[in-house]
Design an enzyme around this catalytic site. Structure first.
Site, PDB file in Angstrom:
ATOM      1  N   THR A 238       0.762  -1.358   0.064  1.00  0.00           N
ATOM      2  CA  THR A 238      -0.007   0.089   0.093  1.00  0.00           C
ATOM      3  C   THR A 238       0.831   1.377   0.051  1.00  0.00           C
ATOM      4  OG1 THR A 238      -0.077   0.005   2.575  1.00  0.00           O
ATOM      5  CG2 THR A 238      -2.015  -0.808   1.214  1.00  0.00           C
ATOM      6  N   ARG A 240       4.241   2.387  -2.240  1.00  0.00           N
ATOM      7  CA  ARG A 240       4.552   2.954  -3.709  1.00  0.00           C
ATOM      8  C   ARG A 240       5.014   1.615  -4.445  1.00  0.00           C
ATOM      9  NH1 ARG A 240       1.928   6.472  -2.506  1.00  0.00           N
ATOM     10  NH2 ARG A 240       2.312   8.782  -2.548  1.00  0.00           N
ATOM     11  N   ASP A 264      -2.182  -2.206  -4.180  1.00  0.00           N
ATOM     12  CA  ASP A 264      -2.910  -1.065  -4.055  1.00  0.00           C
ATOM     13  C   ASP A 264      -2.073   0.182  -4.921  1.00  0.00           C
ATOM     14  OD1 ASP A 264      -5.272   0.731  -3.546  1.00  0.00           O
ATOM     15  OD2 ASP A 264      -3.983   1.677  -2.227  1.00  0.00           O
ATOM     16  N   GLU A 269       1.571   3.507 -12.734  1.00  0.00           N
ATOM     17  CA  GLU A 269       0.208   3.531 -12.390  1.00  0.00           C
ATOM     18  C   GLU A 269      -0.187   5.152 -12.903  1.00  0.00           C
ATOM     19  OE1 GLU A 269       0.185   3.221  -7.897  1.00  0.00           O
ATOM     20  OE2 GLU A 269      -0.602   5.586  -8.103  1.00  0.00           O
ATOM     21  N   HIS A 288      -5.335   2.187  -6.211  1.00  0.00           N
ATOM     22  CA  HIS A 288      -4.513   3.240  -5.338  1.00  0.00           C
ATOM     23  C   HIS A 288      -5.702   4.032  -4.420  1.00  0.00           C
ATOM     24  CE1 HIS A 288      -0.962   6.179  -4.770  1.00  0.00           C
ATOM     25  NE2 HIS A 288      -1.823   6.110  -3.694  1.00  0.00           N
TER      26      HIS A 288
HETATM   27  C1  8YV Z   1      -3.503   9.597  -1.783  1.00  0.00           C
HETATM   28  C2  8YV Z   1      -1.064   8.414  -0.993  1.00  0.00           C
HETATM   29  O1  8YV Z   1      -4.627   9.139  -2.314  1.00  0.00           O
HETATM   30  O2  8YV Z   1      -1.012  10.143   0.250  1.00  0.00           O
HETATM   31  C3  8YV Z   1      -0.503   9.254  -0.157  1.00  0.00           C
HETATM   32  O3  8YV Z   1       0.899   9.307  -0.217  1.00  0.00           O
HETATM   33  O4  8YV Z   1      -0.668   7.591  -1.567  1.00  0.00           O
HETATM   34  C4  8YV Z   1      -2.716   8.302  -1.130  1.00  0.00           C
HETATM   35  O5  8YV Z   1      -3.128   7.691  -0.151  1.00  0.00           O
HETATM   36  C5  8YV Z   1      -2.467  10.384  -2.647  1.00  0.00           C
HETATM   37  O6  8YV Z   1      -1.189  10.496  -2.464  1.00  0.00           O
HETATM   38  C6  8YV Z   1      -3.325  11.787  -2.740  1.00  0.00           C
HETATM   39  O7  8YV Z   1      -2.329  12.605  -3.402  1.00  0.00           O
END
Ligand code: 8YV
Length: 322
Positions: A238, A240, A264, A269, A288
């Site tokens: 979850t 990157r 996710d 992506e 994601h």
């Molecule tokens: C967000 C995420 O939806 O906050 C993060 O780093 O990966 C996600 O949960 C996304 O980045 C929003 O910009």
């Protein structure tokens, strides 16, 4: 009265967040939620004192170099900030902030969903029912992996990793973790610390990745590391996509070295993810959505605004990352 600072907003934000933005700033909103190109961001930056982007806008060194000198802040609507070249921002005197804490619960929920979905073959079963291919039942039908009582291994025991571990304890799982620094006993909550990644991998029936994508973690879960996992392990990501070597993960899922994976986040992506994932049955895939709840998205927006408020009041923001 002095003019309000102008904030260029990368994407369409939750209503309550946009209302506060409009109250306190001159906001350049994005009502159509268009994904700006780098050129458009550079051009719009000429009108902005701050930018409030999501992870979908990429601020490479080249883009940052070309941003207007008027821009003083990049206040991310995200906890991860690998989409911003922080060195380039520092060089240009741009402050960068993120939104930690507020999305830990939502993201940990998704980690557990991915673990269970992968372990119990949820998307495979769902496809079977929907496609009318479910014709029979037998004791060998759709047998998956039980996670109760197994070892939950966390790479990156930060805020999200800690909440995911707490939830996994609800399944009587034994918690193991690797982190750059060992946590205090209060935060560790009886979890076993591993001083190196290999030792953690050997102890993880479920491996849940929660470290940020950095030059050190890029491609960390490669073939050599996957080989250290117990046979039949499950990988959950979850954080990157960049932390995972896709070819190696797909190969291990095909060979049966790994029972399943729940993902996710992906390299490339949304549109250019590794095509191999789409063909595998033993992957549970989500687009994601770790932080995608109303509560959390509101909280992320407010947190980004708290950072902007502090900066424009001449104070140190709570979540400065550069
Ligand atoms: C967000 C995420 O939806 O906050 C993060 O780093 O990966 C996600 O949960 C996304 O980045 C929003 O910009």
């Amino acid at each position: 009265m002095a003019d309000k600072p102008t904030v260029l907003v990368g994407r369409k934000l939750p209503e309550a967040v946009e209302a506060r933005l409009k109250r306190d700033y001159d906001a350049i909103l994005n009502p159509d939620d268009k994904l700006y190109t780098s050129e458009e961001l550079i051009e719009l930056s000429g009108k902005a004192d701050a930018i409030l982007p999501c992870h979908s806008e990429h601020f490479t060194a080249e883009v940052i170099e070309k941003l207007s000198d008027r821009v003083k802040v990049i206040a991310n609507f995200s906890v991860g900030y690998d989409h911003v070249d922080t060195e380039a921002a520092k060089k240009k005197g741009i402050i960068v902030t993120n939104t930690p804490d507020v999305l830990s619960d939502a993201t940990a929920e998704i980690a557990i969903l991915l673990m269970l979905g992968a372990a119990r073959r949820a998307s495979e079963g769902d496809r079977l029912v929907r496609s009318k291919q479910w014709k029979d039942w037998s004791p060998a039908f759709m047998v998956g992996t039980q996670t109760t009582g197994k070892r939950f291994g966390v790479i990156g025991m930060g805020r999200v990793g800690q909440v995911a571990a707490k939830r996994a304890r609800g399944f009587d799982m034994e918690i193991h973790y690797y982190n750059r620094k060992r946590l205090s006993p209060e935060l560790e909550q009886g979890a076993t610390f591993h001083a190196d990644v290999d030792s953690l991998l050997e102890s993880a029936d479920v491996l849940s990745i929660h470290c940020p994508a950095t030059s050190e973690t890029k491609g960390l879960l490669n073939a050599e590391k996957i080989a250290k996992l117990p046979d039949g392990a499950i990988v959950v990501n979850t954080s990157r996509g960049a932390v995972v070597d896709d070819d190696a993960l797909i190969e291990a899922l095909k060979s049966g070295k790994l029972a399943a994976a729940g993902l996710d986040v992906f390299n490339g992506e949304p549109a250019d993810i590794h095509p191999g994932y789409r063909e595998l049955d033993n992957v549970f895939l989500l687009p994601h959505i770790g932080s995608a709840t109303k509560d959390t998205r509101d909280a992320m927006g407010f947190r980004a605004l708290d950072n902007l408020d502090a900066i424009f009041a001449g104070k140190e923001p709570g979540d400065r990352v550069a």
